[in-house]
Design an enzyme around this catalytic site. Structure first.
Site, PDB file in Angstrom:
ATOM      1  N   GLN A  40       0.899  -1.238   0.062  1.00  0.00           N
ATOM      2  CA  GLN A  40       0.109   0.154   0.014  1.00  0.00           C
ATOM      3  C   GLN A  40       0.742   1.140  -0.105  1.00  0.00           C
ATOM      4  OE1 GLN A  40      -3.354   0.059   2.419  1.00  0.00           O
ATOM      5  NE2 GLN A  40      -3.445  -2.193   2.765  1.00  0.00           N
ATOM      6  N   LYS A  93       2.166   7.492   6.553  1.00  0.00           N
ATOM      7  CA  LYS A  93       0.773   6.547   6.177  1.00  0.00           C
ATOM      8  C   LYS A  93      -0.400   7.371   6.292  1.00  0.00           C
ATOM      9  CE  LYS A  93       2.712   1.884   6.990  1.00  0.00           C
ATOM     10  NZ  LYS A  93       2.350   0.707   7.462  1.00  0.00           N
ATOM     11  N   GLU A 125      -4.406  -0.269   5.396  1.00  0.00           N
ATOM     12  CA  GLU A 125      -3.520   0.129   6.434  1.00  0.00           C
ATOM     13  C   GLU A 125      -3.980   1.582   6.892  1.00  0.00           C
ATOM     14  OE1 GLU A 125       0.522   0.203   5.151  1.00  0.00           O
ATOM     15  OE2 GLU A 125       0.624  -2.176   5.143  1.00  0.00           O
ATOM     16  N   ALA A 161       6.138   7.980  11.154  1.00  0.00           N
ATOM     17  CA  ALA A 161       6.919   7.138  11.970  1.00  0.00           C
ATOM     18  C   ALA A 161       8.598   7.218  11.760  1.00  0.00           C
ATOM     19  CB  ALA A 161       6.625   5.687  11.871  1.00  0.00           C
ATOM     20  N   MET A 207      12.160   6.836  10.936  1.00  0.00           N
ATOM     21  CA  MET A 207      13.033   5.565  10.146  1.00  0.00           C
ATOM     22  C   MET A 207      14.090   5.256  11.021  1.00  0.00           C
ATOM     23  SD  MET A 207      12.756   6.733   6.028  1.00  0.00           S
ATOM     24  CE  MET A 207      13.321   4.962   5.651  1.00  0.00           C
ATOM     25  N   LEU A 208      14.186   3.916  11.042  1.00  0.00           N
ATOM     26  CA  LEU A 208      15.441   3.256  11.685  1.00  0.00           C
ATOM     27  C   LEU A 208      16.522   3.604  10.896  1.00  0.00           C
ATOM     28  CD1 LEU A 208      13.765   0.072  12.404  1.00  0.00           C
ATOM     29  CD2 LEU A 208      14.201   1.693  14.198  1.00  0.00           C
ATOM     30  N   ASP A 220      -1.866  -9.486  10.329  1.00  0.00           N
ATOM     31  CA  ASP A 220      -0.931  -9.433   9.239  1.00  0.00           C
ATOM     32  C   ASP A 220       0.635  -9.590   9.816  1.00  0.00           C
ATOM     33  OD1 ASP A 220      -0.257  -9.208   6.620  1.00  0.00           O
ATOM     34  OD2 ASP A 220       0.008  -6.946   6.965  1.00  0.00           O
ATOM     35  N   GLU A 274      11.719  -8.626  12.150  1.00  0.00           N
ATOM     36  CA  GLU A 274      12.972  -8.176  11.948  1.00  0.00           C
ATOM     37  C   GLU A 274      13.579  -8.262  13.274  1.00  0.00           C
ATOM     38  OE1 GLU A 274      13.712  -4.956   9.199  1.00  0.00           O
ATOM     39  OE2 GLU A 274      11.804  -5.528   7.935  1.00  0.00           O
ATOM     40  N   ASP A 294       5.301  -2.154  11.099  1.00  0.00           N
ATOM     41  CA  ASP A 294       4.292  -2.195  10.225  1.00  0.00           C
ATOM     42  C   ASP A 294       2.987  -2.613  10.801  1.00  0.00           C
ATOM     43  OD1 ASP A 294       5.707  -1.491   8.018  1.00  0.00           O
ATOM     44  OD2 ASP A 294       6.408  -3.441   7.383  1.00  0.00           O
TER      45      ASP A 294
END
Length: 537
Positions: free
Chosen positions: A209, A225, A246, A329, A331-332, A398, A403, A418
């Site tokens: 998405q 998102k 989502e 969100a 980011m890593l 879902d 990770e 996610d």
């Protein structure tokens, strides 16, 4: 003072002798009490937590917060109602003495959330700031991984105060968590995500998405998102879990729930009203994205991007007329600096309309998982159970992969990424999400204690979530979760606790009253660690 710092094991005894009988004292004694209360919360916490497993427990524990003391007590659990039979003030409860604390503040002040943590060694940090070239007092430093990858990274000076919030977040990631409890960096990080100027917006590759990568002037980046459906709108019951939308508010609420549970395994996510024109359309360099903008019949600016699902004019994302609700969100770290490994969940669904996964047909499936690396040793299995509980509470079906940071091997936490398909339905629960707990009957003691605490009226999960979400910028538009979704959290929490209770009853019926194979006693591990790091007194 120095003596007490060197021998903190004497603090609880000293404090217990002084506090109950103290009368108004000179300033020196007041300062001493303040110091002792801070020390006692550090030393008594593991002892307090260990005692929670006993059938009866009563302790007056001084906990300093705004010069207010609280009194805690513990009683046995009623496994049928999942309430706790208690004395005067309630189990594991806090009776505030003239405090204006919210339930969320009281929860985060509870000793369970303030246990001594393992010392973080050099190898336990994901990243570090390393001098470039020969170390000199005036030299600049750069952000690099321990494998020395990334020599072209941005430069910063020695002072951490000069680091932007996103960099402080990255540098604070350890083997055990993404950020520490009561992290002072959370406020400036949330401010950056919700208010800082956006200088770039491009579509994120991969995934099913629409998602955008938003960049800030200080080089920070976040995943956007967009809003897809209204807060109180439920997922269509005719849709399969893999066809669901989502939701932006699900990403935000998942971050808050993960933090309330004491996990801290989801990157910070904040709500924001984004101007579709000035903050996306006018600044994007993504030509494929730019071509999908159009104006709706009611003059709202819309776009749909390119993706596997719901990227068409029929499912376009539209501003009102230009303002669009979205989650951002953090980011890593880039995978060139911190490689992540993706693991297929043993309880992955079939993602088929007609086929069942193996675990859905074999009730003893967990016996095979327990013999398979990395679930056959260490904490990986209970880590996955933690994630299972999170997913059940928010109705997320879902979770096909998870990770970890490759640097830490198998001895680390799981990233709960996610979560956009969570909080889709509040009227029904999905018991199959809890299958790993039901089949394996294994759970961390610290997780179980957190869940029991959140089942009590003083810290009711729905109340602390409502309080936590009220601090998000989008709360001024509308609550992030409807009251029906908040009530569902309480209902599902009871289900989790009842599942654990059934596991314990089955274990007792098979093996009698003995070692509890259901509980992974990580609290005892903490207590042992504290003994090793505390000087003998």
């Amino acid at each position: 003072m120095l003596f007490l710092r060197l021998f903190p094991s004497l603090v609880p005894l000293t404090f217990s002798l002084i506090l109950p009988h103290s009368s108004p004292q000179p300033l020196l004694l007041i300062l001493l009490l303040f110091f002792l209360s801070l020390q006692s919360s550090l030393v008594l916490s593991p002892l307090f937590i260990q005692s929670l497993s006993s059938s009866t427990y009563s302790l007056s524990l001084p906990f300093f917060s705004s010069f207010t003391y609280f009194y805690l007590s513990e009683g046995p659990v009623d496994t049928h109602t999942m309430t706790v039979r208690v004395g005067k003030f309630g189990s594991m409860g806090i009776k505030p003495m003239g405090s204006g604390m919210s339930k969320l503040e009281a929860l985060f002040s509870h000793p369970l959330y303030n246990m001594p943590t393992p010392p973080i060694h050099e190898d336990d940090w994901l990243l570090k700031v390393k001098p470039k070239g020969k170390a000199r007092e005036t030299s600049t430093q750069m952000w690099v991984s321990y494998s020395d990858i990334g020599d072209d990274s941005a430069h910063w000076n020695r002072s951490s105060d000069s680091h932007p919030p996103w960099l402080r977040f990255h540098l604070g990631i350890s083997r055990w968590q993404l950020y520490p409890h009561l992290d002072p960096n959370m406020a400036p990080l949330a401010q950056q995500l919700s208010t800082h100027r956006i200088v770039s917006a491009v579509q994120k590759s991969g995934g099913t998405q629409l998602k955008l990568v938003m960049s800030f002037p200080n080089y920070g980046q976040a995943i956007l998102k967009p809003m897809k459906q209204e807060r109180d709108e439920e997922t269509n019951f005719n849709l399969y879990y893999f066809s669901d939308f989502e939701r932006h508010n699900a990403e935000i609420a998942a971050f808050h729930l993960d933090r309330v549970l004491g996990y801290r395994r989801i990157p910070p996510a904040v709500g924001r009203l984004v101007d579709v024109v000035t903050e996306i359309k006018d600044i994007t360099t993504d030509h494929k994205l730019a071509r999908t903008f159009f104006t709706s019949p009611v003059n709202n600016v819309c776009f749909y991007g390119q993706c596997s699902y719901y990227c068409s004019t029929e499912h376009a994302v539209c501003g009102r007329p230009q303002n669009l609700e979205a989650s951002l969100a953090m980011m890593l770290p880039d995978t060139s600096l911190a490689t992540r490994r993706s693991w297929r969940s043993p309880w992955k669904r079939s993602y088929s309309r007609s086929k069942l996964a193996v675990w859905e047909k074999d009730p003893d499936y967990c016996d095979t998982v327990k013999k398979t690396p990395p679930y056959n040793k260490g904490t990986r299995l209970v880590d996955l159970i933690d994630m299972t509980i999170l997913d059940f509470l928010m109705g997320n079906m879902d979770r096909h992969h998870y990770e970890t940071f490759e640097k830490f091997g198998n001895n680390t936490f799981l990233l709960h990424l996610d979560n956009g398909r969570a909080f889709g339905r509040h009227s029904t629960d999905e018991p199959s999400i809890l299958t790993p707990l039901e089949q394996c009957c294994r759970i961390r003691r610290s997780t179980l204690l957190h869940l029991r605490l959140l089942s009590l009226p003083q810290y009711r999960l729905s109340d602390v979530m409502r309080d936590s979400l009220s601090h998000d910028p989008l709360f001024s538009v509308a609550p992030l979760l409807s009251e029906l979704h908040l009530s569902a959290l309480d209902r599902r929490l009871v289900t989790v606790l009842q599942t654990v209770s059934r596991c314990q009853e089955r274990q007792r019926s098979r093996h009698g009253e003995g070692d509890d194979d259901v509980i992974y006693d990580d609290v005892t591990d903490y207590k042992t660690l504290v003994k090793h790091v505390t000087p003998a007194g």
